[in-house]
Design an enzyme around this catalytic site. Structure first.
Site, PDB file in Angstrom:
ATOM      1  N   ASN A 116      23.455 -36.580  -2.396  1.00  0.00           N
ATOM      2  CA  ASN A 116      22.546 -37.670  -2.747  1.00  0.00           C
ATOM      3  C   ASN A 116      22.451 -37.799  -4.260  1.00  0.00           C
ATOM      4  OD1 ASN A 116      21.797 -38.350  -0.064  1.00  0.00           O
ATOM      5  ND2 ASN A 116      20.342 -36.653   0.001  1.00  0.00           N
ATOM      6  N   HIS A 157      23.263 -30.964  -5.875  1.00  0.00           N
ATOM      7  CA  HIS A 157      23.444 -30.082  -4.712  1.00  0.00           C
ATOM      8  C   HIS A 157      24.171 -30.825  -3.607  1.00  0.00           C
ATOM      9  CE1 HIS A 157      19.516 -32.103  -4.457  1.00  0.00           C
ATOM     10  NE2 HIS A 157      19.710 -32.169  -3.148  1.00  0.00           N
ATOM     11  N   ASP A 177      18.630 -24.629   3.551  1.00  0.00           N
ATOM     12  CA  ASP A 177      17.621 -25.633   3.226  1.00  0.00           C
ATOM     13  C   ASP A 177      16.289 -25.217   3.866  1.00  0.00           C
ATOM     14  OD1 ASP A 177      17.793 -28.919   2.346  1.00  0.00           O
ATOM     15  OD2 ASP A 177      16.013 -28.235   3.440  1.00  0.00           O
ATOM     16  N   ILE A 178      15.205 -25.366   3.114  1.00  0.00           N
ATOM     17  CA  ILE A 178      13.901 -24.901   3.591  1.00  0.00           C
ATOM     18  C   ILE A 178      13.358 -25.791   4.711  1.00  0.00           C
ATOM     19  CG2 ILE A 178      12.363 -26.200   2.025  1.00  0.00           C
ATOM     20  CD1 ILE A 178      10.954 -23.477   1.443  1.00  0.00           C
ATOM     21  N   HIS A 180      24.651 -31.016   0.365  1.00  0.00           N
ATOM     22  CA  HIS A 180      24.129 -30.612   1.665  1.00  0.00           C
ATOM     23  C   HIS A 180      25.315 -30.367   2.588  1.00  0.00           C
ATOM     24  CE1 HIS A 180      19.912 -32.283   1.128  1.00  0.00           C
ATOM     25  NE2 HIS A 180      20.554 -32.975   0.209  1.00  0.00           N
ATOM     26  N   GLY A 186      17.629 -41.270  -1.994  1.00  0.00           N
ATOM     27  CA  GLY A 186      16.572 -40.372  -1.560  1.00  0.00           C
ATOM     28  C   GLY A 186      16.633 -39.004  -2.211  1.00  0.00           C
ATOM     29  N   GLN A 187      17.426 -38.856  -3.257  1.00  0.00           N
ATOM     30  CA  GLN A 187      17.490 -37.554  -3.943  1.00  0.00           C
ATOM     31  C   GLN A 187      16.100 -37.134  -4.403  1.00  0.00           C
ATOM     32  OE1 GLN A 187      19.925 -37.365  -7.508  1.00  0.00           O
ATOM     33  NE2 GLN A 187      19.598 -35.159  -7.740  1.00  0.00           N
TER      34      GLN A 187
HETATM   35  P1  AMP Z   1      17.688 -34.198  -1.794  1.00  0.00           P
HETATM   36  O1  AMP Z   1      16.796 -35.165  -1.089  1.00  0.00           O
HETATM   37  O2  AMP Z   1      19.165 -34.542  -1.648  1.00  0.00           O
HETATM   38  O3  AMP Z   1      17.299 -34.006  -3.239  1.00  0.00           O
HETATM   39  O4  AMP Z   1      17.541 -32.825  -1.045  1.00  0.00           O
HETATM   40  C1  AMP Z   1      16.679 -31.822  -1.459  1.00  0.00           C
HETATM   41  C2  AMP Z   1      16.656 -30.776  -0.386  1.00  0.00           C
HETATM   42  O5  AMP Z   1      16.118 -29.588  -0.910  1.00  0.00           O
HETATM   43  C3  AMP Z   1      15.836 -31.146   0.849  1.00  0.00           C
HETATM   44  O6  AMP Z   1      16.656 -31.107   2.014  1.00  0.00           O
HETATM   45  C4  AMP Z   1      14.740 -30.077   0.875  1.00  0.00           C
HETATM   46  O7  AMP Z   1      14.391 -29.684   2.184  1.00  0.00           O
HETATM   47  C5  AMP Z   1      15.401 -28.953   0.093  1.00  0.00           C
HETATM   48  N1  AMP Z   1      14.482 -28.020  -0.564  1.00  0.00           N
HETATM   49  C6  AMP Z   1      13.390 -28.340  -1.306  1.00  0.00           C
HETATM   50  N2  AMP Z   1      12.816 -27.226  -1.783  1.00  0.00           N
HETATM   51  C7  AMP Z   1      13.555 -26.174  -1.319  1.00  0.00           C
HETATM   52  C8  AMP Z   1      13.464 -24.765  -1.450  1.00  0.00           C
HETATM   53  N3  AMP Z   1      12.495 -24.181  -2.175  1.00  0.00           N
HETATM   54  N4  AMP Z   1      14.396 -23.994  -0.829  1.00  0.00           N
HETATM   55  C9  AMP Z   1      15.363 -24.565  -0.101  1.00  0.00           C
HETATM   56  N5  AMP Z   1      15.521 -25.898   0.054  1.00  0.00           N
HETATM   57  C10 AMP Z   1      14.621 -26.695  -0.543  1.00  0.00           C
END
Ligand code: AMP
Ligand code: ZN
Length: 119
Positions: free
Chosen positions: A92, A105, A35-36, A107, A98-99
């Site tokens: 999520n 995906h 995760d970024i 986590h 909060g998605q």
């Molecule tokens: P969600 O809130 O469940 O949709 O989670 C989305 C996740 O994607 C968050 O934890 C972000 O930090 C992560 N994210 C967003 N953009 C990127 C990216 N380019 N590379 C890796 N993780 C990302």
């Protein structure tokens, strides 16, 4: 099960290697990457290469793939060294969860004690 990729989707683009990501491992069907903006010392995302906007959009016939994603979440926990200490797998779905990214995906979060219940 016929599911097209979404050309503009962030995670589809990571799966296609069009955008950079720290990839932990990949199979024919899924990708695990860092995760970024990690919320814990270990924070890995596991995505299908097929595009489902959320769990609500996973079609009939995707049951095996969803099982593969969960097994990959366990593999990520093992490879990141938190299988023994514990971790959380989060999926999520929709607004109230909060998605943020509309591509299914899991986590995998660990490396510190995690509070419960979530906010
Ligand atoms: P969600 O809130 O469940 O949709 O989670 C989305 C996740 O994607 C968050 O934890 C972000 O930090 C992560 N994210 C967003 N953009 C990127 C990216 N380019 N590379 C890796 N993780 C990302
Ligand atoms: Zn996508």
């Amino acid at each position: 099960m016929t599911v097209p990729q979404d050309a503009g989707c962030l995670f589809c683009r990571i799966a296609r290697r069009e955008l950079p990501a720290k990839i932990l491992f990949e199979t024919a069907e899924l990708v695990a990457f860092e995760d970024i903006r990690p919320k814990a010392p270990v924070h890995v995302l596991v995505i299908p290469k097929l595009h489902f906007a959320s769990l609500n959009d996973a079609p009939d016939g995707s049951e095996r793939l969803i099982g593969e994603l969960l097994h990959a979440a366990r593999r990520a926990a093992r490879e990141k060294g938190v299988a023994a200490t514990g971790y959380r797998v989060v999926l999520n779905t929709g607004r109230d969860s909060g998605q943020e990214v509309p591509h299914l995906h899991f986590h995998v979060i660990g490396g510190r004690p995690l509070s419960w219940p979530p906010g």
